[in-house]
Design a protein around this motif. Structure first.
Motif, PDB file in Angstrom:
ATOM      1  N   GLN A 167      -1.047  -1.929  -4.810  1.00 42.17           N
ATOM      2  CA  GLN A 167      -1.853  -3.072  -4.408  1.00 42.17           C
ATOM      3  C   GLN A 167      -1.676  -3.320  -2.920  1.00 42.17           C
ATOM      4  O   GLN A 167      -0.586  -3.671  -2.463  1.00 42.17           O
ATOM      5  CB  GLN A 167      -1.451  -4.323  -5.188  1.00 42.17           C
ATOM      6  CG  GLN A 167      -2.152  -5.600  -4.762  1.00 42.17           C
ATOM      7  CD  GLN A 167      -3.654  -5.550  -4.984  1.00 42.17           C
ATOM      8  OE1 GLN A 167      -4.104  -5.434  -6.116  1.00 42.17           O
ATOM      9  NE2 GLN A 167      -4.414  -5.646  -3.906  1.00 42.17           N
ATOM     10  N   VAL A 168      -2.717  -3.080  -2.136  1.00 43.41           N
ATOM     11  CA  VAL A 168      -2.658  -3.328  -0.701  1.00 43.41           C
ATOM     12  C   VAL A 168      -2.574  -4.832  -0.456  1.00 43.41           C
ATOM     13  O   VAL A 168      -3.309  -5.609  -1.074  1.00 43.41           O
ATOM     14  CB  VAL A 168      -3.892  -2.737   0.005  1.00 43.41           C
ATOM     15  CG1 VAL A 168      -3.823  -2.969   1.509  1.00 43.41           C
ATOM     16  CG2 VAL A 168      -4.002  -1.241  -0.291  1.00 43.41           C
ATOM     17  N   VAL A 189     -11.967   0.627  -4.185  1.00 38.34           N
ATOM     18  CA  VAL A 189     -10.733   1.155  -4.739  1.00 38.34           C
ATOM     19  C   VAL A 189     -10.644   2.618  -4.331  1.00 38.34           C
ATOM     20  O   VAL A 189     -11.550   3.403  -4.616  1.00 38.34           O
ATOM     21  CB  VAL A 189     -10.700   1.023  -6.272  1.00 38.34           C
ATOM     22  CG1 VAL A 189      -9.511   1.783  -6.862  1.00 38.34           C
ATOM     23  CG2 VAL A 189     -10.640  -0.441  -6.681  1.00 38.34           C
ATOM     24  N   SER A 190      -9.568   2.985  -3.636  1.00 35.47           N
ATOM     25  CA  SER A 190      -9.395   4.346  -3.150  1.00 35.47           C
ATOM     26  C   SER A 190      -8.704   5.210  -4.198  1.00 35.47           C
ATOM     27  O   SER A 190      -7.669   4.835  -4.745  1.00 35.47           O
ATOM     28  CB  SER A 190      -8.552   4.336  -1.866  1.00 35.47           C
ATOM     29  OG  SER A 190      -8.127   5.639  -1.533  1.00 35.47           O
ATOM     30  N   VAL A 244     -10.380   1.327   1.427  1.00 37.33           N
ATOM     31  CA  VAL A 244      -9.770   0.051   1.038  1.00 37.33           C
ATOM     32  C   VAL A 244     -10.271  -1.094   1.905  1.00 37.33           C
ATOM     33  O   VAL A 244     -10.602  -2.179   1.399  1.00 37.33           O
ATOM     34  CB  VAL A 244      -8.228   0.163   1.106  1.00 37.33           C
ATOM     35  CG1 VAL A 244      -7.585  -1.216   1.102  1.00 37.33           C
ATOM     36  CG2 VAL A 244      -7.716   0.987  -0.076  1.00 37.33           C
ATOM     37  N   ASP A 270      -8.420   7.033   2.792  1.00 40.96           N
ATOM     38  CA  ASP A 270      -8.018   5.944   1.898  1.00 40.96           C
ATOM     39  C   ASP A 270      -8.023   4.603   2.621  1.00 40.96           C
ATOM     40  O   ASP A 270      -8.425   3.586   2.062  1.00 40.96           O
ATOM     41  CB  ASP A 270      -6.647   6.230   1.266  1.00 40.96           C
ATOM     42  CG  ASP A 270      -5.612   6.775   2.238  1.00 40.96           C
ATOM     43  OD1 ASP A 270      -5.875   6.822   3.461  1.00 40.96           O
ATOM     44  OD2 ASP A 270      -4.513   7.146   1.770  1.00 40.96           O
ATOM     45  N   SER A 309       0.815  -1.213   0.000  1.00 40.08           N
ATOM     46  CA  SER A 309       0.000   0.000   0.000  1.00 40.08           C
ATOM     47  C   SER A 309       0.847   1.261   0.000  1.00 40.08           C
ATOM     48  O   SER A 309       2.015   1.257   0.378  1.00 40.08           O
ATOM     49  CB  SER A 309      -0.909  -0.002   1.237  1.00 40.08           C
ATOM     50  OG  SER A 309      -0.124   0.042   2.421  1.00 40.08           O
ATOM     51  N   ASN A 352     -13.587  -2.473   1.073  1.00 39.66           N
ATOM     52  CA  ASN A 352     -13.637  -3.109  -0.252  1.00 39.66           C
ATOM     53  C   ASN A 352     -13.921  -2.144  -1.406  1.00 39.66           C
ATOM     54  O   ASN A 352     -14.555  -2.505  -2.397  1.00 39.66           O
ATOM     55  CB  ASN A 352     -14.644  -4.265  -0.283  1.00 39.66           C
ATOM     56  CG  ASN A 352     -14.152  -5.464   0.503  1.00 39.66           C
ATOM     57  OD1 ASN A 352     -13.031  -5.486   1.003  1.00 39.66           O
ATOM     58  ND2 ASN A 352     -14.986  -6.481   0.617  1.00 39.66           N
ATOM     59  N   CYS A 362     -15.387  -6.240  -5.114  1.00 37.94           N
ATOM     60  CA  CYS A 362     -15.145  -4.792  -5.062  1.00 37.94           C
ATOM     61  C   CYS A 362     -16.457  -4.021  -5.167  1.00 37.94           C
ATOM     62  O   CYS A 362     -17.301  -4.300  -6.015  1.00 37.94           O
ATOM     63  CB  CYS A 362     -14.199  -4.378  -6.184  1.00 37.94           C
ATOM     64  SG  CYS A 362     -13.778  -2.624  -6.159  1.00 37.94           S
ATOM     65  N   ASN A 367      -5.194   3.135  -4.494  1.00 36.87           N
ATOM     66  CA  ASN A 367      -4.888   1.952  -3.684  1.00 36.87           C
ATOM     67  C   ASN A 367      -5.977   0.902  -3.898  1.00 36.87           C
ATOM     68  O   ASN A 367      -7.167   1.208  -3.816  1.00 36.87           O
ATOM     69  CB  ASN A 367      -4.777   2.314  -2.209  1.00 36.87           C
ATOM     70  CG  ASN A 367      -3.421   2.912  -1.880  1.00 36.87           C
ATOM     71  OD1 ASN A 367      -2.451   2.185  -1.638  1.00 36.87           O
ATOM     72  ND2 ASN A 367      -3.331   4.236  -1.893  1.00 36.87           N
ATOM     73  N   ILE A 368      -5.537  -0.325  -4.170  1.00 35.40           N
ATOM     74  CA  ILE A 368      -6.426  -1.429  -4.539  1.00 35.40           C
ATOM     75  C   ILE A 368      -6.553  -2.409  -3.379  1.00 35.40           C
ATOM     76  O   ILE A 368      -5.539  -2.915  -2.879  1.00 35.40           O
ATOM     77  CB  ILE A 368      -5.869  -2.172  -5.776  1.00 35.40           C
ATOM     78  CG1 ILE A 368      -5.554  -1.206  -6.923  1.00 35.40           C
ATOM     79  CG2 ILE A 368      -6.836  -3.265  -6.213  1.00 35.40           C
ATOM     80  CD1 ILE A 368      -6.751  -0.529  -7.527  1.00 35.40           C
ATOM     81  N   PRO A 369      -7.760  -2.713  -2.924  1.00 35.97           N
ATOM     82  CA  PRO A 369      -7.914  -3.708  -1.852  1.00 35.97           C
ATOM     83  C   PRO A 369      -7.568  -5.112  -2.334  1.00 35.97           C
ATOM     84  O   PRO A 369      -7.651  -5.414  -3.529  1.00 35.97           O
ATOM     85  CB  PRO A 369      -9.400  -3.606  -1.485  1.00 35.97           C
ATOM     86  CG  PRO A 369     -10.060  -3.058  -2.709  1.00 35.97           C
ATOM     87  CD  PRO A 369      -9.057  -2.168  -3.369  1.00 35.97           C
TER      88      PRO A 369
END
Length: 259
Positions: free
Chosen positions: A126-127, A234-235, A229, A225, A96, A232, A177, A168-170
């Protein structure tokens, strides 16, 4: 044809970088220049004390020997392009970049450098719960950056000069998502994970570890953010390079003139 420049701070062999290249190639001509080795947490550093060298890996794919993410953007703009690219994307970072971690991040720094040159720029991360054992295909990250890059290339960049997008992608599937959420940087909580060891000669050294991903919300606000995330989403956070604390200018004038 649209021209897209991509880089990262995890190094030219990172699976996140290769996933980013795959995701964006349908949108235009992609050029990749990435550090020869991992440069995580290098911030917005530029190399001034040693030479830099492009090493060709494949067509339109280079590693920059001894280079930082900032070097990759700065040098490429003046060495590989007659005119600026239409878009710069940095990532997909393995891990992250939320809250004040953005100030450490080489991933974010590459987007900062693009913003300094008035080029639409995006940092994407990618978190991960465990960055050493993630074992998945970046499907949500690839789908998200494709949609966002397409929107920028076809409809224009939504931010002003010297601003960039931090994504930032959960760590979930596309089906899990809930969509995109516009956020602000959360308040990152830091500890100290400096571990003391001894080498075989008995000399002491420190190795800096990773802080747990902990944060707190600003009072009365749940649009960080971090919250997005972990709910669920996308931030998408707009970042500005102007660090001026404008709300404190009058306070500072009064303080400096008092007595």
């Amino acid at each position: 044809m649209k021209r897209i420049f991509i880089t990262n701070d995890d190094g030219y062999e990172s699976p996140g970088l290769l996933a980013l290249k795959e995701a964006l190639s349908p949108l235009g001509h992609v050029v990749v220049v990435a550090p020869a080795v991992e440069k995580s947490a290098c911030g917005h550093g530029m190399s001034l004390t040693h030479p830099l060298r492009f090493i060709k890996i494949d067509d339109d794919f280079y590693k920059l020997d001894n280079g930082t993410p900032t070097d990759c953007v700065y040098l490429s703009l003046y060495s590989l392009y007659d005119n600026p690219p239409d878009l710069i994307v940095s990532g997909i970072n393995i891990g992250s970049n939320m809250g004040e971690d953005v100030s450490y991040s080489g991933t974010a720094a590459a987007a900062m450098e693009g913003a300094l040159h008035d080029i639409p720029s995006i940092a994407i991360s990618q978190v991960l719960k465990d960055k050493n054992h993630f074992g998945f295909d970046f499907a949500l990250a690839k789908d998200s950056i494709y949609k966002l890059a397409k929107k920028v290339l076809e409809g224009g960049f939504p931010l002003a000069n010297r601003q960039f997008l931090n994504i930032n992608i959960p760590q979930i599937t596309k089906q899990e998502c809930k969509g995109f959420k516009i956020t602000e940087l959360g308040i990152r909580m830091y500890g100290n994970d400096a571990q003391l060891h001894r080498n075989p000669r008995g000399e002491e050294y420190y190795w800096l570890g990773l802080h747990p991903l902990s944060w707190k919300e600003r009072e009365g606000d749940e649009t960080s953010d971090f919250s997005a995330v972990f709910d669920n989403y996308v931030s998408i956070t707009p970042i500005t390079l102007d660090f001026t604390a404008r709300d404190k200018i009058n306070t500072l004038k009064q303080w400096i003139n008092n007595g």
